[in-house]
Scaffold this motif. Structure first.
Motif, PDB file in Angstrom:
ATOM      1  N   PHE A   1      -5.866   5.022   1.665  1.00  0.00           N
ATOM      2  CA  PHE A   1      -5.807   6.458   2.166  1.00  0.00           C
ATOM      3  C   PHE A   1      -5.223   7.310   3.121  1.00  0.00           C
ATOM      4  O   PHE A   1      -5.078   6.227   3.538  1.00  0.00           O
ATOM      5  CB  PHE A   1      -7.048   7.361   2.155  1.00  0.00           C
ATOM      6  N   ASN A   2      -4.856   8.506   2.745  1.00  0.00           N
ATOM      7  CA  ASN A   2      -3.635   9.001   3.822  1.00  0.00           C
ATOM      8  C   ASN A   2      -4.436   9.327   4.993  1.00  0.00           C
ATOM      9  O   ASN A   2      -5.440   9.814   5.215  1.00  0.00           O
ATOM     10  CB  ASN A   2      -2.679   9.440   3.306  1.00  0.00           C
TER      11      ASN A   2
ATOM     12  N   GLY B   1       1.202  -0.843  -0.396  1.00  0.00           N
ATOM     13  CA  GLY B   1      -0.150  -0.619   0.217  1.00  0.00           C
ATOM     14  C   GLY B   1       0.689   1.067  -0.310  1.00  0.00           C
ATOM     15  O   GLY B   1       1.823   1.174   0.268  1.00  0.00           O
ATOM     16  N   PRO B   2       0.100   2.596  -0.425  1.00  0.00           N
ATOM     17  CA  PRO B   2       1.540   3.652  -0.272  1.00  0.00           C
ATOM     18  C   PRO B   2       2.357   4.303   0.965  1.00  0.00           C
ATOM     19  O   PRO B   2       1.236   3.734   1.929  1.00  0.00           O
ATOM     20  CB  PRO B   2      -0.171   4.532  -0.521  1.00  0.00           C
ATOM     21  N   THR B   3       3.557   4.014   0.658  1.00  0.00           N
ATOM     22  CA  THR B   3       3.830   3.985   2.013  1.00  0.00           C
ATOM     23  C   THR B   3       5.118   4.880   0.786  1.00  0.00           C
ATOM     24  O   THR B   3       5.914   3.888  -0.176  1.00  0.00           O
ATOM     25  CB  THR B   3       4.287   2.837   2.485  1.00  0.00           C
TER      26      THR B   3
ATOM     27  N   SER C   1       2.190  12.010   8.514  1.00  0.00           N
ATOM     28  CA  SER C   1       1.085  10.846   7.232  1.00  0.00           C
ATOM     29  C   SER C   1       1.514   9.556   6.995  1.00  0.00           C
ATOM     30  O   SER C   1       2.643   8.879   6.839  1.00  0.00           O
ATOM     31  CB  SER C   1       1.602  11.844   5.807  1.00  0.00           C
ATOM     32  N   SER C   2       0.198   8.774   7.155  1.00  0.00           N
ATOM     33  CA  SER C   2       0.152   7.402   7.302  1.00  0.00           C
ATOM     34  C   SER C   2      -0.494   6.680   6.645  1.00  0.00           C
ATOM     35  O   SER C   2      -1.477   8.095   6.113  1.00  0.00           O
ATOM     36  CB  SER C   2       0.942   7.036   8.511  1.00  0.00           C
ATOM     37  N   SER C   3      -1.059   5.763   6.134  1.00  0.00           N
ATOM     38  CA  SER C   3      -1.061   5.359   5.014  1.00  0.00           C
ATOM     39  C   SER C   3      -2.365   4.021   5.524  1.00  0.00           C
ATOM     40  O   SER C   3      -2.208   3.351   6.600  1.00  0.00           O
ATOM     41  CB  SER C   3      -0.948   4.320   3.191  1.00  0.00           C
TER      42      SER C   3
ATOM     43  N   ALA D   1       3.543   2.261   8.928  1.00  0.00           N
ATOM     44  CA  ALA D   1       2.851   1.098   8.703  1.00  0.00           C
ATOM     45  C   ALA D   1       2.317   0.897   7.649  1.00  0.00           C
ATOM     46  O   ALA D   1       2.336   2.194   7.262  1.00  0.00           O
ATOM     47  CB  ALA D   1       1.255   0.565   9.831  1.00  0.00           C
ATOM     48  N   ALA D   2       1.953  -0.091   7.046  1.00  0.00           N
ATOM     49  CA  ALA D   2       1.713  -0.237   5.643  1.00  0.00           C
ATOM     50  C   ALA D   2       1.008  -1.753   5.651  1.00  0.00           C
ATOM     51  O   ALA D   2       1.203  -2.418   5.941  1.00  0.00           O
ATOM     52  CB  ALA D   2       3.402   0.006   4.743  1.00  0.00           C
TER      53      ALA D   2
END
Length: 727
Positions: free
Chosen positions: A423-424, A114-116, A459-461, A155-156
């Protein structure tokens, strides 16, 4: 589950046939064994197998007939934790995930993060796995920078998709986490301002708090004061501070030896642990000796960081005289709008009877900006010797949480399969927050749970999974919650509506959105894939597909393919590659967004599949304002000071230094010149001074040039010009 081999021996003794059955356990087929936390994808292989791994089908007339065991994937699904990772310590050791195919037929796998910006996959992320073989997925972490916050978590979600001919794709999500480890010091107050004290008489001692706000123990020690009028007392010359512990009995002392204003500093040295974030390296002290009869102590009041919705304790100013009685009055600079009240506001001071003025701060609003010194004011006490100005400082403290999406709509998803969308979550506050989500409707799930988001725009996802089990519409929600004790300076985001529809068509497109995350200016984000599958049985029909980007040739993305044909039980992985972010770029959220539309001619698939693409530039956009600071004419033997602003219009904190042009320090100075942290979307005030008494009179000029080590999205840094004329 272990592979078993069944050996069958047949022999004839006249009319009698004898059969011998041997069960032998074979553990040599794969590098890992199954556990309760494993994913099992495909047909069960628990039946008896013939030699070579083939299942025994029948024995007829001395002939053994065998058939191939279906593909069957087994891999661990428990969270993958890199554990504590030292701030500034570089990347920790890689972790691996092994996918075992315990069947005889081939299968395919795909792995995607995921987004990271903190984790990446090394080596193959997709491909076939032959029967009785395995594939290894390697996950790497970039670690934490020096300026990370202790206990901050990254985290991801790792999504593994197993593709077996004739079956719907099966996805499994695995949480990946790591935690920043190190010590961090919080000094309160940062400047010990004693105010006035009679020459030869010690001022009232000021208590100093030095706390380890990190999660690793450290040793702190103190140097000698640069001015012998100041000293620091504690229960020990050095102290071992565990997480959350403070130095015991720490007080600052001031004994003036002459009637002048003095400043000093005492170095603070931390050792024995990696350090996270910006920690103070010295305690600054100020005080004024006087031979006059009137003294006012201390010189300033710092109420520190105060939780939103809370009130901190009152503090006191002490005024005393050794001379004749006099009348005095006190007032606040902001008047009725001041965030403080004072009592009393006037009176008479007499020798030997100190006057106490109590300053009580109002409650910090439950919803508040966290701008430094937002609740500052000045207390002015007018006495017989003139006005005494005491600065008052206070800053709101808490988390400010937001989500990058207002809803998650999955559209149509084939029943019995899964779709994901990311999403973030952003914390724009100045205190960490540990968040989780409450999900309504079991068809939806969200991971990872229990993220700790430090402040400063961290920011995290998060990834939402939709798993319909029937052909019907689904609606749910994900509501953010925070751990007990978390302080908020803004309401939590509204519940995130989740919608999707279970379908019976044989087209699946996953995921429904791709978030390429925050990408440094001048850098290129990693490619991601969308999987289009034809889950029809072998007797079903193939279909054609086409793909297009919403912005066409102007899109910040490119496609590896734009059309094709997919046979029953097969799939294609469509790679989407982001373009390089320009070195000079806005950092507006989702500035590089687009959509990917996939259309098929399959039956019961009437709606185009629209996949949202998200990407945001990350970096610092720094400016100084104004561009020219003109002091005009300043008399020799005096000095003049003017304010300016250091503005960061980017979205990451900038750790800024300010340098004067060559020779400028003879006539000019700037405060502060180092140790500045300017958060994204905020500004910090500075002061420039001109001292023509330090050299020959005449016109003088120099420049202030900023510098920082973070990624620059704002182009060349423009200096501010300082000019003045000594007369």
């Amino acid at each position: 589950m272990h592979r078993k081999a069944l050996f069958v021996a047949l022999a004839s003794f006249g009319a009698v046939a004898c059969t011998q059955v041997l069960n032998i356990e074979d553990r040599s087929l794969r590098p890992t064994t199954e556990s309760a936390g494993d994913a099992n994808v495909g047909a069960d292989d628990s039946g008896l197998l013939a030699e070579g791994g083939q299942p025994l089908q029948k024995v007829d007339g001395g002939t053994i007939t065998i058939s191939s065991d279906p593909a069957h994937a087994v891999f661990p699904t428990t969270p993958l934790d890199f554990g504590p990772v030292s701030c500034g310590g570089g990347a920790p050791a890689n972790r691996t995930l092994v996918i075992n195919n315990v069947g005889d037929s081939d299968l395919d796998f795909q792995a995607e993060l995921g987004p990271t910006s903190s984790f990446s996959l090394i080596g193959a992320t997709a491909g076939p796995i032959a029967g009785r073989s395995y594939a290894t997925i390697t996950i790497a972490s970039s670690g934490f920078p020096l300026f990370a916050t202790a206990s901050q978590t990254e985290a991801a979600a790792l999504t593994v998709t197993i593709l077996i001919d004739g079956q719907s794709p099966v996805t499994q999500q695995i949480d990946i986490t790591e935690t920043a480890a190190g010590g961090s010091l919080l000094l309160d107050p940062g400047i010990a301002a004693f105010g006035q004290a009679q020459v030869g008489t010690a001022a009232s001692a000021l208590p100093i708090s030095l706390k380890n706000t990190g999660n690793v123990a450290m040793t702190v020690s103190f140097g000698a004061s640069t001015d012998s009028q100041f000293s620091l007392m504690s229960d020990a010359g050095s102290a071992m501070l565990g997480p959350g512990e403070s130095v015991s009995g720490l007080t600052a002392q001031f004994l003036p030896s002459s009637a002048i204003s003095s400043t000093g500093s005492i170095t603070i040295t931390a050792a024995g642990a990696p350090m996270c974030g910006a920690s103070p390296d010295s305690l600054h002290l100020s005080g004024a000796g006087t031979v006059g009869p009137i003294t006012v102590q201390p010189g300033s009041l710092d109420f520190g960081l105060v939780d939103c919705g809370s009130t901190t304790a009152a503090k006191q100013i002490t005024m005393s005289t050794t001379g004749a009685a006099f009348s005095w009055s006190a007032s606040l600079g902001k008047g009725a709008a001041s965030p403080y009240t004072i009592s009393p506001v006037s009176g008479t001071a007499t020798a030997g009877l100190p006057v106490i003025v109590t300053v009580t701060p109002h409650a910090v609003p439950a919803t508040s900006a966290i701008t430094a010194d937002l609740y500052a004011d000045n207390l002015t006490i007018v006495a017989a010797d003139g006005p005494h100005v005491i600065p008052l400082h206070e800053t709101a403290a808490g988390a400010i949480l937001s989500q990058s999406l207002s809803s998650v709509a999955f559209g149509g998803v084939n029943s019995g399969t899964k779709a994901t969308s990311s999403f973030n979550v952003v914390n724009a506050g100045n205190e960490p927050a540990t968040i989780s989500y409450t999900i309504v409707n079991g068809a939806f799930a969200l991971a990872p749970q229990g993220q700790t988001l430090s402040g400063d725009g961290y920011s995290s996802s998060a990834t939402v999974t939709f798993s319909p089990t029937s052909a019907t519409a689904y609606a749910g929600s994900a509501t953010m919650t925070v751990a007990a004790g978390t302080v908020l300076c803004a309401p939590l985001p509204a519940a995130l509506p989740l919608t999707g529809t279970g379908t019976i068509n044989y087209v699946t497109v996953t995921p429904s959105s791709l978030d390429f995350g925050l990408v440094n200016c001048g850098s290129k984000g990693s490619s991601k894939s969308v999987v289009v599958s034809n889950t029809a049985p072998g007797s079903g029909s193939a279909f054609n597909w086409t793909a297009s980007l919403g912005k066409g040739s102007g899109s910040p993305y490119s496609l590896a393919l734009s059309s094709g044909n997919i046979k029953p039980g097969k799939n294609i992985s469509l790679t989407i590659s982001p373009s390089t972010i320009p070195q000079t770029s806005p950092t507006t959220s989702d500035y590089y967004a687009d959509t990917l539309t996939i259309t098929t001619d399959a039956a019961n698939d009437p709606t185009p599949h629209v996949i949202s693409l998200h990407e945001t530039a990350q970096g610092v956009i720094l400016t100084l304002s104004p561009s020219v600071v003109a002091f005009g004419s300043v008399a020799g033997g005096s000095s003049s000071s003017l304010p300016f602003q250091i503005i960061n219009n980017g979205n990451v904190p900038a750790h800024v230094g300010l340098a004067l042009g060559f020779g400028g320090f003879f006539y000019f100075s700037v405060d502060p010149s180092s140790g500045l942290t300017v958060n994204g979307g905020t500004s910090v005030a500075g002061t420039a001074s001109f001292q023509p008494s330090k050299g020959p009179v005449g016109a003088k000029s120099t420049t202030i040039t900023p510098s920082f080590s973070q990624v620059n999205c704002g182009g060349p840094l423009q200096p501010t010009t300082l000019s003045g004329t000594g007369i």
